[in-house]
Design an enzyme around this catalytic site. Structure first.
Site, PDB file in Angstrom:
ATOM      1  CE1 TYR A 282      -5.028  -3.175 -13.935  1.00 43.82           C
ATOM      2  CE2 TYR A 282      -4.570  -1.863 -15.891  1.00 43.82           C
ATOM      3  CZ  TYR A 282      -5.129  -1.986 -14.629  1.00 43.82           C
ATOM      4  OH  TYR A 282      -5.774  -0.929 -14.061  1.00 43.82           O
TER       5      TYR A 282
ATOM      6  CD  GLU B 255      -7.317  -6.864 -13.189  1.00 44.15           C
ATOM      7  OE1 GLU B 255      -6.506  -6.948 -14.133  1.00 44.15           O
ATOM      8  OE2 GLU B 255      -8.152  -5.967 -13.048  1.00 44.15           O
TER       9      GLU B 255
ATOM     10  CG  ASP C 280      -2.145  -4.856  11.862  1.00 46.91           C
ATOM     11  OD1 ASP C 280      -0.962  -4.758  11.480  1.00 46.91           O
ATOM     12  OD2 ASP C 280      -3.026  -4.033  11.564  1.00 46.91           O
TER      13      ASP C 280
ATOM     14  CB  THR D 142       2.462  -2.168   6.328  1.00 48.12           C
ATOM     15  OG1 THR D 142       2.956  -1.860   7.622  1.00 48.12           O
ATOM     16  CG2 THR D 142       0.978  -1.892   6.257  1.00 48.12           C
TER      17      THR D 142
ATOM     18  CE  LYS E   4       3.189   1.345   9.640  1.00 43.56           C
ATOM     19  NZ  LYS E   4       2.193   0.590   8.874  1.00 43.56           N
TER      20      LYS E   4
ATOM     21  NE  ARG F 215       3.135   4.727   2.186  1.00 43.96           N
ATOM     22  CZ  ARG F 215       3.541   5.498   3.196  1.00 43.96           C
ATOM     23  NH1 ARG F 215       4.672   6.143   3.141  1.00 43.96           N
ATOM     24  NH2 ARG F 215       2.799   5.637   4.261  1.00 43.96           N
TER      25      ARG F 215
HETATM   26  N1  DSN Z   1      -0.399   5.545  10.091  1.00 45.28           N
HETATM   27  C1  DSN Z   1       0.456   4.445  10.462  1.00 45.28           C
HETATM   28  C2  DSN Z   1       1.273   4.779  11.656  1.00 45.28           C
HETATM   29  O1  DSN Z   1       1.806   5.878  11.665  1.00 45.28           O
HETATM   30  O2  DSN Z   1       1.447   3.990  12.571  1.00 45.28           O
HETATM   31  C3  DSN Z   1      -0.292   3.215  10.618  1.00 45.28           C
HETATM   32  O3  DSN Z   1      -1.148   3.060   9.541  1.00 45.28           O
END
Ligand code: DSN
Length: 438
Positions: free
Chosen positions: A45, A47, A200, A226, A229, A235
């Site tokens: 942990y 925080e 974003d 994120t 990807k 993730r």
């Molecule tokens: N669900 C994702 C996508 O497939 O683009 C984005 O959050």
């Protein structure tokens, strides 16, 4: 471990190895990242922020989190005097909510891209007068659109919309917009109306790190991405902000929205960021785009209507209406053929989000396997063959008839010899381009 669960994980490993993973938001991460995510770091942990925690035993993990922050700033060529980064967000939606909480008061205005035009749910979604997401319930949201004829953003129209709506936050990005966003224009519009600009870039993060899509940082106040990807990490999400905004962002993540950071993920992010700074990654990012462009051009040769006429990125969005079928039917049939895509809404969709008219295909994961233009041509041919096989289809309006017809369609296609033959060809191709998932 329960044997059934063990077997299910093994089956999923096999599925990922033997099919073409073509959902643009999915990717294979590195074995080192998977090892870090499964490491003892998940026992801890922590925080707070490095060197400012609420627990003991922090010396080592402080260094890990600090290292991840340093790598994030380095990967995106940011001056640490001007920019900071929070590496603790669990994923994209919580990261966006934390940003809104940091910069806005309830009732403040957000202007973002309309969902069916390629936006994202977390940018605030309301439909038919119903507020669907918590961001839409908390803030006043309005949307800008792509040009209905070209499928491309019209910045003069966004400017008009912004001047009318006067948002406190202007957001770009989303899930299905195949063109590069002009961050310079978005930043300029935000300044003009006194709004913050949030880019974003969840989908494009790896393409920006690889230097093949333009960087948004010079024109943004906050950048969210994120990490799983095109960046090929675990993730999670990163929130970059101008230094003066960083204390607000940090406080909004913890204690505002989250508890203990996932240190195992943070270590995984650091590894992906290290790798994103190599020549090999730049080559990968270039190939992702070459592959998507080839896929798009080949699909058009087979008579497919590609939204915006092409792509600058890793994804291709196809309007299936001229083929007189739906995204639902095609996505299910492609899965039987071993090509895993997703059905998707398109601008001015006449279908619904569950039964949309489009199909979204992406190249990040198949490019990790080493596939190139030649394989894209073959995949486009298979997609065309599958769509021909599916033939004219529509989703019945009557609930009972829809349930019966779609159930029968799914039961029939899993036995379809033509689709299963393609599946065995796909399996052979996957074998030629193996992926280490051990
Ligand atoms: N669900 C994702 C996508 O497939 O683009 C984005 O959050």
């Amino acid at each position: 471990m329960n044997q059934n669960l063990k077997s299910l994980i093994a089956q999923e490993e096999k599925r990922q190895a033997e099919t073409l993973m073509m959902i643009p938001s999915e990717n294979y991460t590195y074995p080192e990242v998977r090892a870090a995510v499964g490491s003892v770091l998940m026992h801890k942990y922590a925080e707070g922020q490095p060197n400012k925690r609420y627990y003991q035993g922090m010396g080592i993990v402080d260094r890990i989190e600090q290292y991840c922050e340093d790598q994030a700033l380095k990967a995106f060529k940011l001056n640490p005097k001007k920019w900071g980064v929070n590496v603790q967000a669990y994923s994209g939606t919580p990261a966006n909510l934390a940003i809104y909480n940091a910069l806005l008061e309830p009732g403040d205005r957000i202007l973002s891209m309309y969902l069916s035009d390629g936006g994202h749910l977390s940018h605030g979604w309301e439909y038919g007068g119903k507020k669907i997401t918590s961001s839409a319930k908390t803030y006043k949201v309005s949307f800008y659109h792509v040009d209905p004829k070209t499928g491309v953003l019209n910045y003069a129209e966004i400017e008009k919309e912004a001047k009318k709506f006067r948002p406190k936050l202007l957001i770009s990005g989303g899930t299905a917009y195949p063109r590069e966003i002009k961050h310079f224009e978005m930043g300029r519009i935000a300044k003009e109306v006194g709004a913050y600009y949030l880019a974003d870039v969840s989908h494009e993060a790896g393409l920006i790190a690889g230097g093949v899509n333009k960087s948004p940082f010079a024109y943004s106040d906050v950048v969210m991405m994120t990490t799983h990807k095109t960046l090929r990490g675990p993730r999670a999400a990163l929130i970059f902000a101008r230094s003066k905004l960083m204390p607000l962002i940090d406080a909004s993540i913890f204690p505002g929205f989250q508890g203990g950071p996932h240190l195992h993920s943070i270590a995984g992010i650091a590894i992906a960021l290290e790798k994103s700074q190599t020549a090999g990654f730049e080559k990968y990012a270039k190939q992702v785009i070459k592959n998507a462009k080839t896929l798009s051009a080949e699909l058009q040769k087979y008579g497919f209507k590609v939204i915006s006429g092409g792509t600058d990125k890793h994804l291709v969005l196809v309007d299936l209406r001229n083929k007189r079928t739906t995204g639902w039917h095609v996505a299910w049939a492609l899965e039987v053929a071993g090509i895993v895509t997703n059905r998707n809404t398109i601008p001015n969709d006449t279908g619904s989000p569950y039964y949309p008219s489009g199909l979204r295909l992406g190249t990040p994961a198949i490019t990790v396997r080493g596939m190139k233009e030649r394989e894209m041509k073959q995949i486009a041919k298979w997609v065309s063959d599958v769509v021909e096989r599916v033939g004219t289809q529509k989703v019945p309006e009557d609930d009972e008839q829809r349930r019966k017809t779609l159930k029968k369609f799914k039961a029939d296609i899993v036995k379809d010899k033509f689709l299963l033959e393609i599946r065995s060809e796909v399996k052979k191709l996957c074998k030629k381009f193996p992926i280490d998932l051990s």
